[in-house]
Design a protein around this motif. Structure first.
Motif, PDB file in Angstrom:
ATOM      1  N   ARG A  94      17.607  75.497  14.882  1.00  0.00           N
ATOM      2  CA  ARG A  94      18.043  76.051  15.960  1.00  0.00           C
ATOM      3  C   ARG A  94      19.369  76.683  15.899  1.00  0.00           C
ATOM      4  NH1 ARG A  94      13.688  75.789  20.193  1.00  0.00           N
ATOM      5  NH2 ARG A  94      14.839  77.336  21.254  1.00  0.00           N
ATOM      6  N   PRO A  95      19.945  77.466  14.956  1.00  0.00           N
ATOM      7  CA  PRO A  95      21.321  77.658  15.086  1.00  0.00           C
ATOM      8  C   PRO A  95      22.197  78.374  15.836  1.00  0.00           C
ATOM      9  CG  PRO A  95      20.183  79.200  13.514  1.00  0.00           C
ATOM     10  CD  PRO A  95      19.081  78.198  13.971  1.00  0.00           C
ATOM     11  N   SER A  96      21.224  79.185  17.027  1.00  0.00           N
ATOM     12  CA  SER A  96      21.709  79.882  17.782  1.00  0.00           C
ATOM     13  C   SER A  96      22.019  79.138  19.041  1.00  0.00           C
ATOM     14  CB  SER A  96      20.957  81.014  18.102  1.00  0.00           C
ATOM     15  OG  SER A  96      19.548  80.724  18.571  1.00  0.00           O
ATOM     16  N   LYS A 108      23.567  76.393  21.675  1.00  0.00           N
ATOM     17  CA  LYS A 108      25.098  75.878  22.023  1.00  0.00           C
ATOM     18  C   LYS A 108      24.825  74.468  22.595  1.00  0.00           C
ATOM     19  CE  LYS A 108      27.491  80.222  22.176  1.00  0.00           C
ATOM     20  NZ  LYS A 108      28.188  81.096  23.169  1.00  0.00           N
ATOM     21  N   TRP A 155      18.477  69.625  13.510  1.00  0.00           N
ATOM     22  CA  TRP A 155      18.344  70.367  14.516  1.00  0.00           C
ATOM     23  C   TRP A 155      19.152  71.651  14.596  1.00  0.00           C
ATOM     24  CZ3 TRP A 155      20.560  70.847  19.862  1.00  0.00           C
ATOM     25  CH2 TRP A 155      19.763  71.720  20.757  1.00  0.00           C
ATOM     26  N   LYS A 156      20.467  71.510  14.009  1.00  0.00           N
ATOM     27  CA  LYS A 156      21.136  72.737  13.800  1.00  0.00           C
ATOM     28  C   LYS A 156      20.530  73.825  13.077  1.00  0.00           C
ATOM     29  CE  LYS A 156      25.028  70.479  13.614  1.00  0.00           C
ATOM     30  NZ  LYS A 156      26.499  70.065  13.326  1.00  0.00           N
ATOM     31  N   LEU A 164      20.753  65.765  14.664  1.00  0.00           N
ATOM     32  CA  LEU A 164      21.210  66.943  15.276  1.00  0.00           C
ATOM     33  C   LEU A 164      21.648  67.859  14.012  1.00  0.00           C
ATOM     34  CD1 LEU A 164      23.651  65.350  17.771  1.00  0.00           C
ATOM     35  CD2 LEU A 164      21.338  66.725  18.176  1.00  0.00           C
ATOM     36  N   ASP A 165      22.116  67.416  12.791  1.00  0.00           N
ATOM     37  CA  ASP A 165      22.296  68.389  11.821  1.00  0.00           C
ATOM     38  C   ASP A 165      20.913  69.159  11.518  1.00  0.00           C
ATOM     39  OD1 ASP A 165      24.868  67.425  11.451  1.00  0.00           O
ATOM     40  OD2 ASP A 165      24.632  66.392  10.087  1.00  0.00           O
ATOM     41  N   TYR A 174      28.058  67.334  22.464  1.00  0.00           N
ATOM     42  CA  TYR A 174      27.299  65.908  22.040  1.00  0.00           C
ATOM     43  C   TYR A 174      28.421  64.932  22.421  1.00  0.00           C
ATOM     44  CZ  TYR A 174      25.556  61.995  19.309  1.00  0.00           C
ATOM     45  OH  TYR A 174      25.124  60.930  18.938  1.00  0.00           O
ATOM     46  N   CYS A 227      23.780  76.403  27.653  1.00  0.00           N
ATOM     47  CA  CYS A 227      24.476  75.360  26.843  1.00  0.00           C
ATOM     48  C   CYS A 227      23.542  74.045  27.086  1.00  0.00           C
ATOM     49  CB  CYS A 227      25.948  74.876  26.878  1.00  0.00           C
ATOM     50  SG  CYS A 227      26.538  73.627  25.827  1.00  0.00           S
TER      51      CYS A 227
END
Length: 423
Positions: A294-296, A298, A290-291, A287-288, A301, A336
């Motif tokens: 794709r930082p935008s 929402k 992936w952020k 997930l880190d 988890y 989201c």
């Protein structure tokens, strides 16, 4: 009982023959008991009991052989059938030969041979059974006969013919049904093998193209990194520009790191050689990453499971497969994404829920096929879900996509885990 056996059709058929012979031995013992106590016919008991005892011993050896790993050959299975033919011939020789109503039981080994073995074995079995039947026309120990009991003996003979017909019919029907099931299982396994071979060819082709693309992209990315560095130095006083260029440099650095890892791990074709991580740490790392990609997007988890957390193979292919599924959900989502993970009994259950329009009927049917994409042309290549599904299946897991009644779609991933390391 035979869980460790090879699952080839001949191995299964030898198991069935073993049980069939057990039934025959029990039936022979019951017949002996009825003849001895109820009908009171004098026959060569010692010889016939010896034949049944020898057959029981041979079947015991068959049971021992069934627990060995080596595969069953056509010749071995034919010899097993030949043992039954010789035992039946010996029993018939001591009990009336061709006049015995159970002479029709010769059809059983012939039918089994025709259903399971190549034609040459079937013809050899046909000649063997015909020869035995012919020999029993002239050579046999006749049953005792009394003219005063002729009608009773005839009735017993007719009853024996009926019983032999019933036994032959039931056993032939049972064996043919089982054989048909084995053939269907074999055809299904062959279809899966062909599908897997085709999938592997597609994966190899895409892997070759990806390696070539990685080499070709290295130079442009290096050039972009140099240019953005110079721009960052040139416009130091522009705060908004510095923020944008910083994001751009981070994305370029991530692309270069991904290409470096791709080339470094290209030779690791065995998942067993990967390192291990607790499953919660592994998911946090995915997930880190992936952020950053794709930082935008929402998302929420939720993570539940027993502690200490079981471990999972920390493999680049596995993490990239989950990233592909997350990216697909992000592309379909409007606001989201909801991500849930739960592990129990050394199984990870991961759900990725989007709030998009859901899967169309065509997408539900063709999801996971290579080069199929429900996105508009130019926005998807149709390989992300295909590769994710293929890689997760290699790890012993599965991927399932379905629409939710409340709207949107859910991607459900199930993966096996490893035992946790106890401190």
């Amino acid at each position: 009982m035979f869980s460790d056996l090879s699952q080839s059709p001949l191995s299964k058929n030898l198991q069935r023959l073993f049980w069939l012979r057990n039934i025959a031995i029990v039936a022979q013992c019951l017949t002996f008991a009825i003849v001895y106590w109820a009908i009171d016919i004098v026959i060569p008991w010692a010889q016939m009991i010896s034949v049944v005892a020898i057959l029981s011993l041979l079947n015991l050896l068959t049971w021992v052989r069934l627990h060995r790993k080596w595969p069953v050959s056509h010749t071995e299975f034919f010899l097993q059938l030949l043992i039954d033919v010789l035992a039946l011939s010996t029993l018939l020789y001591f009990s009336g030969g061709s006049t015995n109503p159970f002479i029709s039981l010769y059809l059983l080994p012939l039918t089994i041979a025709a259903a399971t073995l190549p034609w040459r074995y079937t013809w050899v079995m046909a000649m063997v059974t015909i020869s035995c039947y012919t020999l029993l026309l002239f050579k046999y120990v006749p049953l005792p006969h009394e003219h005063s009991n002729h009608l009773i003996e005839f009735a017993l003979h007719v009853s024996g013919m009926w019983l032999a017909f019933v036994l032959s019919t039931v056993i032939i029907a049972w064996f043919v049904v089982k054989m048909s099931s084995s053939i269907r299982d074999r055809d299904r396994d062959l279809a899966k093998a062909r599908e897997q071979a085709l999938r592997n060819e597609q994966i190899i082709a895409m892997g070759t193209l990806a390696a070539g693309a990685a080499h070709e992209l290295g130079t442009p990315l290096s050039t972009m990194a140099v240019v953005t560095g110079e721009l960052q130095q040139e416009y130091k006083n522009d705060v908004e520009f510095q923020s944008n260029i910083h994001i751009l440099r981070d994305q370029i650095a991530h692309c270069k790191q991904t290409l470096t890892q791709l080339l470094a791990k290209a030779g690791q074709d065995r998942t067993e050689y990967g390192s291990e991580l607790p499953v919660d740490e592994f998911l946090d790392q995915v997930l880190d990453k992936w952020k950053l990609i794709r930082p935008s997007v929402k998302f929420s988890y939720q993570c539940t499971g027993t502690q200490p957390a079981p471990r999972i193979m920390d493999n680049q292919l596995l993490s990239q497969s989950i990233l592909n599924l997350l990216n697909n959900a992000a592309d379909a989502s409007t606001k989201c994404i909801e991500i849930k993970s739960h592990w129990e009994n050394l199984m990870l259950h991961l759900e990725i829920i989007d709030d998009g329009e859901g899967l169309s009927a065509e997408a539900m049917q063709r999801a996971g096929e290579a080069f199929f994409s429900s996105k508009t042309p130019g926005q998807g290549f149709g390989i992300g879900l295909f590769l994710a599904n293929a890689n997760i299946e290699r790890f012993g897991g599965s991927v399932r996509l379905f629409n939710l009644e409340s709207g949107g779609a859910c991607t459900q991933v199930v993966l096996p885990l490893l035992e946790p390391i106890m401190s």
